[in-house]
Enzyme design. Sequence first.
Site, mmCIF file in Angstrom:
data_model
loop_
_atom_site.group_PDB
_atom_site.id
_atom_site.type_symbol
_atom_site.label_atom_id
_atom_site.label_comp_id
_atom_site.label_asym_id
_atom_site.label_seq_id
_atom_site.Cartn_x
_atom_site.Cartn_y
_atom_site.Cartn_z
ATOM 1 N N ASP A 12 0.834 -1.223 -0.185
ATOM 2 C CA ASP A 12 -0.179 -0.049 0.089
ATOM 3 C C ASP A 12 1.011 1.358 0.081
ATOM 4 O OD1 ASP A 12 -1.451 -2.193 1.056
ATOM 5 O OD2 ASP A 12 -3.155 -1.026 1.634
ATOM 6 N N GLU A 43 -4.546 1.715 -3.086
ATOM 7 C CA GLU A 43 -5.734 2.333 -2.700
ATOM 8 C C GLU A 43 -5.527 3.514 -1.689
ATOM 9 O OE1 GLU A 43 -7.700 0.171 0.262
ATOM 10 O OE2 GLU A 43 -6.044 0.170 1.674
ATOM 11 N N ASN A 44 -4.594 3.951 -1.387
ATOM 12 C CA ASN A 44 -4.031 5.039 -0.605
ATOM 13 C C ASN A 44 -3.240 6.192 -0.996
ATOM 14 O OD1 ASN A 44 -3.892 2.276 1.729
ATOM 15 N ND2 ASN A 44 -5.577 3.661 2.075
ATOM 16 N N ASN A 71 -10.452 -1.657 0.216
ATOM 17 C CA ASN A 71 -11.621 -0.679 0.534
ATOM 18 C C ASN A 71 -11.560 0.590 0.245
ATOM 19 O OD1 ASN A 71 -9.437 -1.228 2.629
ATOM 20 N ND2 ASN A 71 -10.583 0.119 3.870
ATOM 21 N N HIS A 72 -10.558 1.128 -0.136
ATOM 22 C CA HIS A 72 -10.445 2.622 -0.529
ATOM 23 C C HIS A 72 -10.375 2.759 -2.104
ATOM 24 C CE1 HIS A 72 -8.779 3.256 3.651
ATOM 25 N NE2 HIS A 72 -10.326 4.038 3.651
ATOM 26 N N HIS A 155 -6.839 -8.298 0.359
ATOM 27 C CA HIS A 155 -6.849 -7.115 1.090
ATOM 28 C C HIS A 155 -7.764 -7.399 2.387
ATOM 29 C CE1 HIS A 155 -5.872 -2.877 1.293
ATOM 30 N NE2 HIS A 155 -7.225 -2.879 1.669
HETATM 31 FE FE LIG Z 1 -4.036 0.760 2.604
HETATM 32 FE FE LIG Z 2 -7.419 -0.865 3.077
#
Ligand SMILES: [Fe+2]
Ligand SMILES: [Fe+2]
Length: 264
Positions: A12, A43-44, A71-72, A155
């Site tokens: 990430d 995702e971040n 999730n993002h 994830h």
């Molecule tokens: Fe993350």
């Molecule tokens: Fe995440």
Amino acid sequence: MQDTLNILFVGDVVGKPGMEVLRHLLPGLLLKFRIDFCLVNGENVDGGKGISPKLFEEMRTLGVDVVTGGNHSLYRDKILPVMEESPSLLRPFNYPSGTPGYGSGVFDLKLRDRVAVLNLQGRAFMPLTDCPFQTGREEMKRLSTYTKTVLVDFHAEATAEKMAFARYVDGLCSAVIGTHTHVQTADEMILPGGTAYMTDVGMTGAHSGVIGLDTENAIHRFLYVRHGKQATLAKEDLRLSAVLLEIETQTGRTLRIERLQLSP
Ligand SMILES: [Fe+2]
Ligand SMILES: [Fe+2]
């Protein structure tokens, strides 16, 4: 076809500090380890939540073949059309049908080699999704009709969920690598069926705070339920977290797994 493929999986990338360390280290790592295929969880990357079209393009320019998510992934509106158009930008596969984007893909390399990537999201302490075990295993079987080299970004929050999944699919894919906790685990291994496993590859970004957030803001969130005035990111102690895999193309088995954590 080559006998083996060298894969680099980077964990990430969090915000500006994450991109800074990626720019600094990735091109050199791709050369040094003769990487055939590189995937990065993004995702971040946009301020800690989500990904922008510009940052996705920059990652591709740096030599990233596939950007995975979690999730993002769908946090920024602007990324949705890119997700519909770009097979090399994945979000978790086990989202309800009708969700924008792709959860898996098969990618052609030089010399007629191919790599498949499957992105899944766990359900323990995470938003509700379809079952990653059943949908993931079925999709993996489909992908393996195109290539034996099948890589999974799982994830998820819970160690046991990731480990149980890896044992459930041992022998059906080349690797199950965990993302999301942002803390690198020291449990890399090759399971009896040849699937490589590591609970979490770790974070690429600033390690001076709490999983990428700056310390004060992270503590505030636990004391008062919500973020402080502005969710700010940590800035110091930059590190790239990754794992190197050597995969036998005939069988799809992983021959070697090595964990990396590097500072610029
Ligand atoms: Fe993350
Ligand atoms: Fe995440």
